[in-house]
Design a protein around this motif. Sequence first.
Motif, mmCIF file in Angstrom:
data_model
loop_
_atom_site.group_PDB
_atom_site.id
_atom_site.type_symbol
_atom_site.label_atom_id
_atom_site.label_comp_id
_atom_site.label_asym_id
_atom_site.label_seq_id
_atom_site.Cartn_x
_atom_site.Cartn_y
_atom_site.Cartn_z
ATOM 1 N N GLU A 60 30.945 -39.979 4.915
ATOM 2 C CA GLU A 60 30.052 -41.140 4.899
ATOM 3 C C GLU A 60 28.616 -40.737 4.589
ATOM 4 O OE1 GLU A 60 32.628 -44.078 7.815
ATOM 5 O OE2 GLU A 60 30.835 -43.139 8.650
ATOM 6 N N LEU A 61 28.195 -39.570 5.072
ATOM 7 C CA LEU A 61 26.845 -39.094 4.755
ATOM 8 C C LEU A 61 26.713 -38.863 3.251
ATOM 9 C CD1 LEU A 61 24.022 -38.174 5.566
ATOM 10 C CD2 LEU A 61 24.988 -35.897 6.030
ATOM 11 N N ILE A 62 27.710 -38.257 2.644
ATOM 12 C CA ILE A 62 27.667 -38.034 1.197
ATOM 13 C C ILE A 62 27.616 -39.373 0.455
ATOM 14 C CG2 ILE A 62 29.006 -37.205 -0.778
ATOM 15 C CD1 ILE A 62 29.783 -34.803 1.019
ATOM 16 N N ASP A 63 28.389 -40.348 0.897
ATOM 17 C CA ASP A 63 28.342 -41.678 0.268
ATOM 18 C C ASP A 63 26.942 -42.291 0.387
ATOM 19 O OD1 ASP A 63 31.020 -41.498 -0.425
ATOM 20 O OD2 ASP A 63 31.713 -42.761 1.249
ATOM 21 N N LEU A 64 26.327 -42.166 1.560
ATOM 22 C CA LEU A 64 24.976 -42.710 1.763
ATOM 23 C C LEU A 64 23.956 -41.989 0.887
ATOM 24 C CD1 LEU A 64 25.069 -43.156 5.643
ATOM 25 C CD2 LEU A 64 24.946 -44.990 3.936
ATOM 26 N N VAL A 65 24.094 -40.680 0.778
ATOM 27 C CA VAL A 65 23.168 -39.902 -0.059
ATOM 28 C C VAL A 65 23.356 -40.273 -1.527
ATOM 29 C CG1 VAL A 65 22.642 -37.569 -0.895
ATOM 30 C CG2 VAL A 65 22.866 -37.996 1.565
ATOM 31 N N ASN A 66 24.584 -40.437 -1.948
ATOM 32 C CA ASN A 66 24.841 -40.809 -3.348
ATOM 33 C C ASN A 66 24.270 -42.180 -3.695
ATOM 34 O OD1 ASN A 66 26.064 -38.522 -4.461
ATOM 35 N ND2 ASN A 66 28.042 -39.050 -3.546
ATOM 36 N N ALA A 67 24.017 -43.012 -2.712
ATOM 37 C CA ALA A 67 23.431 -44.337 -2.944
ATOM 38 C C ALA A 67 21.898 -44.300 -3.040
ATOM 39 C CB ALA A 67 23.859 -45.296 -1.832
ATOM 40 N N ILE A 68 21.278 -43.149 -2.778
ATOM 41 C CA ILE A 68 19.817 -43.023 -2.884
ATOM 42 C C ILE A 68 19.422 -43.184 -4.350
ATOM 43 C CG2 ILE A 68 17.849 -41.448 -2.621
ATOM 44 C CD1 ILE A 68 19.361 -40.165 -0.248
ATOM 45 N N SER A 69 18.458 -44.050 -4.614
ATOM 46 C CA SER A 69 18.060 -44.320 -6.001
ATOM 47 C C SER A 69 17.072 -43.290 -6.554
ATOM 48 C CB SER A 69 17.475 -45.727 -6.124
ATOM 49 O OG SER A 69 16.355 -45.860 -5.269
ATOM 50 N N ASP A 70 16.272 -42.674 -5.711
ATOM 51 C CA ASP A 70 15.298 -41.669 -6.147
ATOM 52 C C ASP A 70 16.036 -40.356 -6.434
ATOM 53 O OD1 ASP A 70 13.435 -39.607 -6.318
ATOM 54 O OD2 ASP A 70 12.188 -40.384 -4.690
ATOM 55 N N PRO A 71 16.093 -39.919 -7.706
ATOM 56 C CA PRO A 71 16.863 -38.716 -8.058
ATOM 57 C C PRO A 71 16.377 -37.447 -7.346
ATOM 58 C CG PRO A 71 16.029 -39.804 -10.049
ATOM 59 C CD PRO A 71 15.486 -40.546 -8.868
ATOM 60 N N ALA A 72 15.068 -37.312 -7.169
ATOM 61 C CA ALA A 72 14.543 -36.116 -6.500
ATOM 62 C C ALA A 72 14.976 -36.080 -5.035
ATOM 63 C CB ALA A 72 13.018 -36.072 -6.616
ATOM 64 N N LEU A 73 14.849 -37.211 -4.349
ATOM 65 C CA LEU A 73 15.256 -37.286 -2.946
ATOM 66 C C LEU A 73 16.763 -37.100 -2.811
ATOM 67 C CD1 LEU A 73 14.554 -37.760 0.016
ATOM 68 C CD2 LEU A 73 14.753 -40.234 -0.427
ATOM 69 N N LYS A 74 17.492 -37.700 -3.720
ATOM 70 C CA LYS A 74 18.951 -37.562 -3.704
ATOM 71 C C LYS A 74 19.346 -36.097 -3.839
ATOM 72 C CE LYS A 74 22.784 -39.846 -5.959
ATOM 73 N NZ LYS A 74 23.115 -40.720 -7.088
ATOM 74 N N SER A 75 18.695 -35.380 -4.723
ATOM 75 C CA SER A 75 18.978 -33.968 -4.943
ATOM 76 C C SER A 75 18.704 -33.138 -3.689
ATOM 77 C CB SER A 75 18.146 -33.445 -6.113
ATOM 78 O OG SER A 75 18.350 -32.076 -6.283
ATOM 79 N N ILE A 76 17.595 -33.432 -3.024
ATOM 80 C CA ILE A 76 17.229 -32.723 -1.790
ATOM 81 C C ILE A 76 18.278 -32.960 -0.706
ATOM 82 C CG2 ILE A 76 15.584 -32.737 0.141
ATOM 83 C CD1 ILE A 76 13.392 -33.287 -1.984
ATOM 84 N N CYS A 77 18.767 -34.173 -0.628
ATOM 85 C CA CYS A 77 19.684 -34.556 0.455
ATOM 86 C C CYS A 77 21.144 -34.201 0.182
ATOM 87 C CB CYS A 77 19.572 -36.054 0.717
ATOM 88 S SG CYS A 77 17.950 -36.568 1.324
ATOM 89 N N LEU A 78 21.516 -34.082 -1.069
ATOM 90 C CA LEU A 78 22.925 -33.872 -1.391
ATOM 91 C C LEU A 78 23.415 -32.476 -1.006
ATOM 92 C CD1 LEU A 78 25.372 -35.321 -2.471
ATOM 93 C CD2 LEU A 78 24.766 -34.535 -4.766
ATOM 94 N N ALA A 79 22.629 -31.452 -1.265
ATOM 95 C CA ALA A 79 23.081 -30.081 -0.994
ATOM 96 C C ALA A 79 23.458 -29.850 0.475
ATOM 97 C CB ALA A 79 22.038 -29.075 -1.464
ATOM 98 N N PRO A 80 22.591 -30.193 1.438
ATOM 99 C CA PRO A 80 23.005 -29.964 2.830
ATOM 100 C C PRO A 80 24.152 -30.874 3.274
ATOM 101 C CG PRO A 80 20.830 -30.988 2.762
ATOM 102 C CD PRO A 80 21.206 -30.644 1.353
ATOM 103 N N SER A 81 24.267 -32.034 2.662
ATOM 104 C CA SER A 81 25.366 -32.944 3.003
ATOM 105 C C SER A 81 26.703 -32.377 2.543
ATOM 106 C CB SER A 81 25.126 -34.320 2.388
ATOM 107 O OG SER A 81 23.906 -34.860 2.846
ATOM 108 N N VAL A 82 26.730 -31.842 1.335
ATOM 109 C CA VAL A 82 27.944 -31.218 0.800
ATOM 110 C C VAL A 82 28.273 -29.948 1.590
ATOM 111 C CG1 VAL A 82 28.908 -30.050 -1.236
ATOM 112 C CG2 VAL A 82 27.712 -32.237 -1.486
ATOM 113 N N GLU A 83 27.255 -29.202 1.951
ATOM 114 C CA GLU A 83 27.469 -28.000 2.766
ATOM 115 C C GLU A 83 28.045 -28.368 4.130
ATOM 116 O OE1 GLU A 83 27.146 -23.808 3.967
ATOM 117 O OE2 GLU A 83 27.802 -25.011 2.274
ATOM 118 N N PHE A 84 27.566 -29.441 4.729
ATOM 119 C CA PHE A 84 28.119 -29.887 6.004
ATOM 120 C C PHE A 84 29.598 -30.217 5.848
ATOM 121 C CE2 PHE A 84 29.021 -33.417 9.022
ATOM 122 C CZ PHE A 84 29.031 -32.644 10.180
#
Length: 146
Positions: A60-84
Amino acid sequence: MQNDRKRISIDDQYAQALGLAAYCFAICEWNAVWSAERLQPGYINTIEPLRKTAGVIANELIDLVNAISDPALKSICLAPSVEFQRLVRDRNGLLHGKPGTAPNGDQRLFRRGQEWTTIAIDTFADEVSACSILLNEMAHRHLAMP
């Protein structure tokens, strides 16, 4: 009965590594929950009533991060979410491991025939802690309320 746990033949160093790894994972999991809460206010209130597992939280965290519209913020948030999400699988391999006897006679946990050594458990705990730090920064810096 009281003290029956002391009948388990396990060395203190191994038991301490297991306990610390479990605790580190719990911290990481709640940093993931708080990150999801920042992305979807009220998310935290769904954890216990819906009995969400760490795997569900990760997805669910990955789904929420993928919904972020700002590409820079999405990039920052995706890596730790995938690692989790990856660490959830490793945690399952550890805490749902099968007890057995190592070749040297020590009592250990095994996953798919592979021994969880103290070194492997410590490495896992370090990986979890590194992810936890990133998730904490995500929740409290990158996704912080203004």
